[in-house]
Scaffold this motif. Sequence first.
Motif, short mmCIF file in Angstrom:
data_model
loop_
_atom_site.label_atom_id
_atom_site.label_comp_id
_atom_site.label_asym_id
_atom_site.label_seq_id
_atom_site.Cartn_x
_atom_site.Cartn_y
_atom_site.Cartn_z
N ILE A 281 -40.14 -26.47 20.15
CA ILE A 281 -41.15 -27.52 20.03
C ILE A 281 -40.74 -28.87 20.72
CG2 ILE A 281 -42.71 -28.90 18.60
CD1 ILE A 281 -43.06 -26.67 16.88
N GLY A 282 -41.43 -29.58 21.28
CA GLY A 282 -41.10 -30.90 21.83
C GLY A 282 -41.46 -32.10 21.29
N ILE A 283 -41.31 -33.18 21.45
CA ILE A 283 -42.12 -34.34 21.07
C ILE A 283 -42.56 -35.51 22.26
CG2 ILE A 283 -41.87 -36.37 19.73
CD1 ILE A 283 -40.45 -35.15 17.58
N ASP A 284 -43.52 -35.81 22.30
CA ASP A 284 -44.24 -36.81 23.46
C ASP A 284 -45.45 -36.21 24.34
OD1 ASP A 284 -42.24 -38.82 22.55
OD2 ASP A 284 -41.11 -38.50 24.37
N ASP A 285 -45.54 -35.13 24.36
CA ASP A 285 -46.21 -34.52 25.32
C ASP A 285 -46.47 -35.09 26.57
OD1 ASP A 285 -48.20 -32.59 26.09
OD2 ASP A 285 -50.06 -34.03 25.54
N THR A 286 -45.39 -35.22 27.28
CA THR A 286 -45.01 -35.87 28.64
C THR A 286 -45.86 -34.64 29.85
OG1 THR A 286 -42.89 -34.92 28.83
CG2 THR A 286 -43.36 -37.37 28.23
N LEU A 287 -45.67 -34.95 30.87
CA LEU A 287 -45.97 -33.92 32.04
C LEU A 287 -45.17 -32.80 31.92
CD1 LEU A 287 -47.57 -33.63 34.76
CD2 LEU A 287 -45.63 -34.85 35.87
N LEU A 288 -43.93 -32.87 31.57
CA LEU A 288 -42.94 -32.07 31.54
C LEU A 288 -43.20 -30.75 30.49
CD1 LEU A 288 -39.74 -34.26 30.80
CD2 LEU A 288 -40.52 -33.13 32.96
N ALA A 289 -44.10 -31.41 29.60
CA ALA A 289 -44.55 -30.15 28.52
C ALA A 289 -45.62 -29.21 29.26
CB ALA A 289 -45.08 -30.94 27.32
N GLU A 290 -46.44 -29.77 29.94
CA GLU A 290 -47.54 -29.14 30.60
C GLU A 290 -47.13 -28.30 31.77
OE1 GLU A 290 -51.14 -31.16 31.70
OE2 GLU A 290 -50.10 -32.88 31.30
N THR A 291 -46.06 -28.66 32.39
CA THR A 291 -45.82 -27.83 33.62
C THR A 291 -44.53 -27.14 33.33
OG1 THR A 291 -44.24 -29.81 34.24
CG2 THR A 291 -46.78 -29.79 35.08
N SER A 292 -44.06 -27.02 32.38
CA SER A 292 -42.68 -26.12 32.13
C SER A 292 -43.07 -24.57 32.05
CB SER A 292 -42.07 -26.75 30.87
OG SER A 292 -42.60 -25.93 29.51
N THR A 293 -42.23 -23.76 32.03
CA THR A 293 -42.39 -22.23 31.93
C THR A 293 -41.55 -21.84 30.67
OG1 THR A 293 -42.99 -22.13 34.43
CG2 THR A 293 -42.41 -20.11 33.10
N PRO A 294 -42.06 -21.38 29.75
CA PRO A 294 -43.45 -21.33 29.42
C PRO A 294 -43.66 -22.81 29.15
CG PRO A 294 -41.89 -20.71 27.50
CD PRO A 294 -41.05 -20.73 28.62
#
Lengths: 344, 344
Positions: A281-294
């Motif tokens: 789990i990450g924190i911030d919900d940046t573009l990175l989170a949407e576009t990562s795999t998974p």
Amino acid sequence: MPLTLPGTFATILPIDDQEGSVAVTIRQVAQAAGVSVSTVSRAFTAPDQVQPQTLQRIRDAAAKLGYTPNPAARSLRGGKTESLGLIIPDITNPFFPPIFKAMQARARRLGYTVLAADTDERESDELETITAVSKRVDGMILWASTLSEDRLAELAETMPVVLVNRHVPGIPEIQISLTAGISQAAEHLKAYGHTRCVFVNGSRPELSRGKSIREAFEAHDLSLVEFGPYEPRFETGVHAATLVTSSDATAVLAHNDLVALGVLHQLAKLGVDVPRDVSVIGIDDTLLAETSTPSLTTIRISAQELATHAADLLLDTIGGRAGGRVVEIGSRLIPRSSTGPAGR
Amino acid sequence: MPLTLPGTFATILPIDDQEGSVAVTIRQVAQAAGVSVSTVSRAFTAPDQVQPQTLQRIRDAAAKLGYTPNPAARSLRGGKTESLGLIIPDITNPFFPPIFKAMQARARRLGYTVLAADTDERESDELETITAVSKRVDGMILWASTLSEDRLAELAETMPVVLVNRHVPGIPEIQISLTAGISQAAEHLKAYGHTRCVFVNGSRPELSRGKSIREAFEAHDLSLVEFGPYEPRFETGVHAATLVTSSDATAVLAHNDLVALGVLHQLAKLGVDVPRDVSVIGIDDTLLAETSTPSLTTIRISAQELATHAADLLLDTIGGRAGGRVVEIGSRLIPRSSTGPAGR
DNA sequence: ATGAAAGCGCTAACAA
DNA sequence: TTGTTAGCGCTTTCAT
């Protein structure tokens, strides 16, 4: 008629610089509309004090001439710049661009311009940057300033200031609260059957996310091992991944998305499947989170909300309305594909 | 002595706004240093025209009083703002933050401030944004402007302008050349034994990357199928991935990193291994490329170089030095883990 | 409702 | 080398 040598002409005449049309002033509009300058001024600042038909004439004239008020003259006269300063540590951190964007949108609606400045995380440059910006704006938003409390208090004496993620008595501030998001994250992991978790801590103890995380995880009866504090970088996550696999934890909460991505990256390299073997789990919900795999399950802080409130709070402060107000911005979990049932 | 009702006092007195210390002016410094205002002015704008000891006295006085020149007054007087405008379509695109940052760094060294404005990709807002910004800066850098050629020419008539990725005769411009990077990409794929490739084309035909790509791949004897043009979004890549797998191509070049990430994402979902089964290459070398899994081979455009040249070109134009100059920015391949020997 | 005029802080002639 | 002064474009009393 004087003799002119070919080719001499252009070199001798003063070269017209690129300003083709010199700026239109209020005087020219006044003349074109057949009124005085003060009436034109009023037409723009207090239209209701001008006779409708006069107003129309002025507007037509202004439009035809392409007149727009000179902000320098305005602010020299009125002491207002109609600009807001936004001092951020690093625009390259994907968390900030949406905030700048949202703030700009908000400010523009209210007739303001946003002047953003990146301090490049250098404490030494911050004061200089702030000084440079301060003369050009009516107030500033200081993001995670590294200035001392005294300096900040002093600065706030001089001009309207809103702090984000800092607290100095008497200065209005925005606080990002991760409580809700963290609690949901704990709940989420618990529901998936996890019991042993790791928190990869980023730096800056004063803004540490550790405390609320420890509390929330404890409340959900999840054991929590803390790694760090390290710098909040991708490599930190890479490094931490190895620590994770050598522990018996099945879930990782990272300081931010970037660190989480480092974890994801290294886990993949080690052949550890996410989310089958380990949840992240990450924190911030940046573009990175949407576009990562998974795609990354993360805790969202709404840029929109944050930016809007910050701008409004600053505007209130400029207007003499907000005595040391504190505004809290919430968070929430955005479940994606990096979390799942506890494995291993 | 008039009667004052309790509680009335504060409401009747004009409320002091938060500006504790009113701004220090040149006059006060002059008085404190025992010189005239013009000498103080010279001390800041032409120190060599002032006697050393006088200069010292003035500087001491200025420091003690905390004086800094008022930019509004300066620009009203001199017609210069010491600011550069940067008009970009979307700061949220990770390609731009490093550029803003580098440009700010460059500008600051030269005593300039950068005023960035995001047009949110809306053509309708762009003109308005430009108008608002134009009055506050000495010149502007227009990134991939959507304005018509005529409008741009008109604007450049009014003030110094530098175009990026647009061409209008007579206006200085920065062109990003992908030629080198694309050629290296083709070479790279060829060396890995690939023969059949796909190009996922992003939108905006006027800046299309298609032509040089077709040429380079042909030159390296690689067959190239083109998908699109689509919008340059993550989902475009997701969509394109399926098209790729249903073709017999072994390598994909995407319009940019974001699209490439979409491809990576969907390929993983379809169980296609990268780079074993398919190789993927992006363009831009944003943060996304470094942090993806696998890390993304991509074509780098140096933000540093781009920003520095853009700022310098604009400054030259402002200074009346650069008649319609064109500066080309190169590119190169950054091999990472998303490319490898041709499989399938 | 409109106009005349002062002056915001600064720089750049021009004078001395 | 330093001082005096006009005026940049605008808003805002103060008159009318």
